[in-house]
Write an enzyme that holds these catalytic residues in place. Structure first.
Site, mmCIF file in Angstrom:
data_model
loop_
_atom_site.group_PDB
_atom_site.id
_atom_site.type_symbol
_atom_site.label_atom_id
_atom_site.label_comp_id
_atom_site.label_asym_id
_atom_site.label_seq_id
_atom_site.Cartn_x
_atom_site.Cartn_y
_atom_site.Cartn_z
ATOM 1 N N HIS B 67 56.860 -33.195 78.936
ATOM 2 C CA HIS B 67 55.581 -32.760 79.501
ATOM 3 C C HIS B 67 54.545 -33.879 79.441
ATOM 4 O O HIS B 67 53.780 -34.102 80.379
ATOM 5 C CB HIS B 67 55.110 -31.515 78.732
ATOM 6 C CG HIS B 67 53.710 -31.092 79.044
ATOM 7 N ND1 HIS B 67 52.654 -31.353 78.202
ATOM 8 C CD2 HIS B 67 53.190 -30.438 80.112
ATOM 9 C CE1 HIS B 67 51.545 -30.866 78.734
ATOM 10 N NE2 HIS B 67 51.833 -30.307 79.883
ATOM 11 N N GLU B 70 55.202 -36.312 82.119
ATOM 12 C CA GLU B 70 54.723 -35.761 83.398
ATOM 13 C C GLU B 70 53.243 -36.098 83.593
ATOM 14 O O GLU B 70 52.832 -36.590 84.640
ATOM 15 C CB GLU B 70 54.947 -34.241 83.407
ATOM 16 C CG GLU B 70 54.323 -33.504 84.584
ATOM 17 C CD GLU B 70 53.560 -32.265 84.145
ATOM 18 O OE1 GLU B 70 52.342 -32.207 84.395
ATOM 19 O OE2 GLU B 70 54.173 -31.351 83.540
ATOM 20 N N HIS B 71 52.431 -35.846 82.559
ATOM 21 C CA HIS B 71 51.001 -36.176 82.653
ATOM 22 C C HIS B 71 50.790 -37.660 82.929
ATOM 23 O O HIS B 71 50.003 -38.042 83.772
ATOM 24 C CB HIS B 71 50.308 -35.847 81.320
ATOM 25 C CG HIS B 71 49.780 -34.456 81.237
ATOM 26 N ND1 HIS B 71 48.448 -34.195 81.018
ATOM 27 C CD2 HIS B 71 50.380 -33.255 81.351
ATOM 28 C CE1 HIS B 71 48.265 -32.886 80.976
ATOM 29 N NE2 HIS B 71 49.409 -32.294 81.166
ATOM 30 N N GLU B 142 45.010 -28.760 76.012
ATOM 31 C CA GLU B 142 45.917 -27.859 76.740
ATOM 32 C C GLU B 142 46.673 -26.973 75.741
ATOM 33 O O GLU B 142 46.823 -25.767 75.942
ATOM 34 C CB GLU B 142 46.902 -28.692 77.592
ATOM 35 C CG GLU B 142 47.771 -27.836 78.499
ATOM 36 C CD GLU B 142 48.729 -28.663 79.373
ATOM 37 O OE1 GLU B 142 48.733 -29.904 79.249
ATOM 38 O OE2 GLU B 142 49.462 -28.052 80.173
#
Lengths: 418, 427
Positions: B67, B70-71, B142
């Site tokens: 993840h 991905e960012h 997040e």
């Protein structure tokens, strides 16, 4: 568009979808007196009809129609309270079976609206009681979703003396005052006075649909209501509200008065303004709050088109409250001073234009764009007009918008002290 | 380029596997303004132990790294890729799931330019220690946002209950502590292993000329060089068929309780048509038991145990699978007891052919509705393809399901050792 007795029918013939969609919209003023009854009514209506006397019978019938979906939904558009019924049904062209499904869907929708299950002159009281319980849970569920809760709290504080403070799902404490009788009386009022629109979208024969709808919806004709927009107060001072609760992340919500609504000539400029300010991932809020300072995962703004509000939302550490507020305020000053480039304007226009075109690739989006016109004293806007209005926005227009915007309320949901 | 025609659905799919191994699918949609593209790698949060490309030994990486990667792919030396997309009128996004990382855009103009941006940004990584550090703050927020979300806590709580070892039990974003260990070097290692074109799939759907589009993609790919592909070795510990925890209750700041019950898939090794048929059958079983037209739904609703948040869902992948049922409730223990009873009673219950036929009809209609959506087609097609299944086989396979299939699958999945409960209750 076809004006039938008591209902306006909009048909849109397109072959790009595999299903046909019907959307029925009922509009009335948002009032403290009726908001909760109105929030309950569609759920009672969709449970059973005189033809399908239990929810199970009705749901079995929907399954038989190749899993047609029947949904209801409540929303606010400015200070109007909208009930939406939606049926989405397969186009038999894609099935081995060739039953004419659209006509059945129109009849079912009419059955739900006009032919409810009536016992002793009123709605079935067991259905009303069950739906009252669910409505209470629906209203209460907002407390458990801190993002929704904090935006609701902001509007509640900001519009304290305006009907807009009311949530579309109604007021929990009022649910128990509703009975099968007073709800039925309110239902009769809705049928006689609401502004009713039906949208039919799909691969359909317009003449046929007009014919079906005319037969299925024998409604009394009514006076078209005038739409007065209450833009609210003139802000004299900033209001700050801080709530404390057991949360890990602070929710910062800031409400501005734009003094511009859907009908105003500056409305397209407001959309571009919002895009540069906080509407997209290239906008000032995202870049300055998230990318430069790492304060938040989300920092965005949106426009309430029919009420003239601009709402900012972000999730931050409690200790960053003042820093985040300061950065957000600075971005507004930048906008007012015209500190944004022609590139930013072009970029934002391109994204908005893309968004509008994408919206009409879904049946739901098509309806939303068409329905916005019902709130205007302006002529019906075609997609091309909406897009060219955006293209014509100038830098001066955007600065003008920015200068009209007033900060009304800063709301912060923060952790408990200790 | 191969053409695959689906007559009944009036759709035509184009396919080609490029020399570098990338699988490309194109689905033109007439009348649509937008074009939607997803560029997906078969790499998700569960892939935390693997042999890096060109190495011999297994490496275990920090939780949440897929993840995080991905960012970070969106950030380049020249700035943020979001900016490039919006200049070209597109909206871009990405998501990481247990098994996949997808990058996507949709746009109504400059489609080729946007597609080029998509292919290039995903295939040109740029990580520095400084930008990695900065991202830790954003992802930290997040993670905290999800910490406050009771539905997410309930969903993950239930998955944690099910698994002893399998990394599906680890939150996709990781924790603030685990992401603190992520470095630019580790990101490059993961990137090089999992972002090889032979491990990726590109799906473009919407307005397009397929021949022009395919040539454009080929041209873009032929200019880039990649190391020779290697089979990726991933390591997963053996996972028992039983659940790790039978029940857990979490107190949170909520007004309404939540209750989810779960069934862990006891033999999660199916792929291809076998998996497709299995998951369709499980979905039919759940629908027969808990769909809005079922007798149980009516009873649960009238007894005040469920409201409109009630839902059910099945997830099946290679190595793990589970069904989940539940929602908000005033009476979590009663709901748990009823759901358990309904599930296990079904093993001995007679059911009627007409119910099955209705459930099949309903699924066919809902599939047609789903394929109105370019997003659904691209995302689901990719998930299916990574499991060697074909999205456009859904209707034919559904039609083949018999009452014997339903009975057989029900007996297999309805195992009391695979049952677990997670509740959220007010503090």
């Amino acid at each position: 568009m076809h004006e039938l007795s008591g209902i306006t029918l909009h048909t849109l013939n397109t072959s790009k979808f595999k299903t046909n969609t019907l959307v029925l919209k009922l509009k009335s003023a948002l009032t403290e007196e009726n908001v909760t009854k109105r929030a309950l009514l569609p759920y009672v209506l969709q449970t059973a009809t005189n033809t399908y006397k239990t929810s199970t019978e009705l749901r079995i019938y929907l399954d038989e129609l190749y899993g047609a979906t029947l949904n209801v939904d409540l929303s606010k558009k400015g200070e109007f309270h909208i009930i939406t019924f939606r049926i989405d049904i397969a186009n038999e062209k894609f099935l081995k079976d060739s039953t004419p499904l659209l006509q059945k869907a129109i009849n079912l929708l009419a059955d739900v609206l006009l032919n409810p299950l009536v016992e002793g002159g009123y709605f079935s009281s067991s259905i009303v009681e069950n739906e009252k319980r669910t409505l209470k849970q629906r209203i209460q569920s907002i407390y458990d979703d801190k993002m929704r809760y904090s935006s609701h709290r902001l509007v509640e504080e900001m519009c304290k003396n305006e009907p807009y403070r009311l949530a579309a799902n109604g007021v929990k404490d009022d649910v128990d005052t509703i009975t099968a009788q007073n709800l039925y009386e309110y239902y009769e009022q809705v049928l006689n006075t609401d502004d009713i629109h039906l949208y039919a979208i799909g691969d359909l024969d317009e003449e046929e649909v007009i014919n079906f709808v005319e037969k299925a919806f024998p409604l009394k004709s009514r006076q078209k209501s005038l739409h007065e927009v209450n833009k609210g107060k003139n802000v004299t001072s900033e209001n700050e509200v801080i709530d404390r609760d057991d949360v890990k992340q602070g929710k910062l919500n800031i409400g501005y008065r734009t003094n511009i609504t859907y009908n105003d000539s500056l409305y397209p400029a407001l959309q571009v303004f919002n895009g540069i300010f906080g509407g997209f991932s290239h906008s000032k809020l995202f870049i300055n709050v998230r990318e430069k300072e790492s304060l938040a995962y989300y920092a965005a703004s949106r426009v309430e088109s029919h009420k003239g509000l601009l709402l900012v939302m972000s999730g931050i550490d409690f200790s960053n409250y003042e820093k985040a507020v300061k950065i957000i305020k600075e971005q507004m000053v930048e906008m007012q001073n015209g500190n944004f480039t022609d590139n930013e304007i072009a970029q934002t226009k391109a994204v908005i234009k893309n968004q509008i075109l994408e919206t009409i690739d879904t049946p739901r989006g098509q309806v939303e764009i068409l329905y916005n016109n019902e709130f205007g004293s302006i002529d019906r806007k075609a997609i091309e007009d909406i897009i060219s209005n955006i293209e014509n926005v100038t830098k001066e227009d955007i600065i003008n918008v920015a200068k009209q915007i007033q900060l009304d309320t800063i709301y912060f949901l923060t952790g408990k002290e200790d | 380029m191969r053409e695959i025609v689906f007559d009944q659905l009036a759709e035509k799919l184009y396919y080609e596997q490029l020399e570098n191994g990338l699988k490309v699918y194109l689905l033109p949609k007439e009348g649509f303004h937008k074009t939607y593209a997803t560029f997906t790698t078969k790499y998700g949060s569960i892939d935390n132990a693997f042999i890096p490309l060109g190495k011999k030994e297994f490496l275990t990486v920090p939780d949440g790294i897929a993840h995080f990667l991905e960012h970070k792919l969106f950030e380049k030396e020249h700035g943020d890729v979001f900016q490039d997309f919006s200049k070209q009128g597109a909206s871009a996004n990405a998501f990481t799931s247990f098994t996949r990382t997808a990058y996507l855009f949709s746009s109504t103009t400059q489609v080729e330019k946007n597609l080029e941006t998509l292919l290039n940004f995903v295939q040109e990584p740029y990580f520095t220690e400084q930008t990695v550090e900065k991202e830790k703050g954003i992802i930290g927020q997040e993670i905290t946002m999800y910490d406050d979300n009771p539905d997410w806590r309930n969903y993950f709580g239930l998955i944690e209950n099910m698994f002893h070892h399998h990394p599906v039990k680890i939150d996709i974003a990781g924790t603030k502590e685990s992401i603190a260990n992520i470095t630019a070097d580790l990101l490059y290692t993961c990137y090089e292993t999992f972002y090889h074109p032979s491990n990726m799939l590109l799906f473009v759907v919407g307005a397009m000329d397929p021949d022009k589009m395919m040539n454009f993609i080929k041209d873009n790919q032929s200019k880039k060089e990649f190391k020779p592909a290697e089979e990726i070795s991933r390591h997963f510990e053996d996972e028992p068929a039983t659940v790790a925890e039978e029940k857990k209750v979490l107190k949170m700041n909520v007004h309404t309780s939540k209750c989810l019950v779960g069934l862990k898939e006891v033999s999660p090794n199916r792929q291809g048509t076998e998996l497709l048929k299995h998951e369709l059958t499980v979905n039919i079983i759940l629908d027969l038991l808990f769909g809005k037209s079922s007798k149980h739904y009516k009873q649960l609703y009238e007894d005040g145990l469920i409201d409109e948040t009630f839902s059910f869902d099945y997830t099946g992948e290679k190595g793990f699978g589970f069904a989940m049922i539940g929602g908000d409730t005033e009476k979590p223990d009663e709901l748990e007891a009823q759901l358990k009873k309904i599930l296990f009673q079904f093993r001995n219950e007679a059911f009627y052919e007409d119910e099955l036929n209705r459930a099949k009809k309903k699924k066919i209609g809902s599939f047609l509705r789903a394929i109105n959506s370019p997003e659904f087609i691209a995302n689901q097609f990719t998930r299916y393809a990574f499991n060697e299944m074909d999205l456009f086989e859904v209707i034919p396979q559904l039609e083949k399901i018999t009452s014997e299939d339903v009975k057989r699958v029900a007996n297999e999945i309805l195992d009391e050792k695979a049952f677990t409960v997670f509740q959220i209750v007010p503090k």
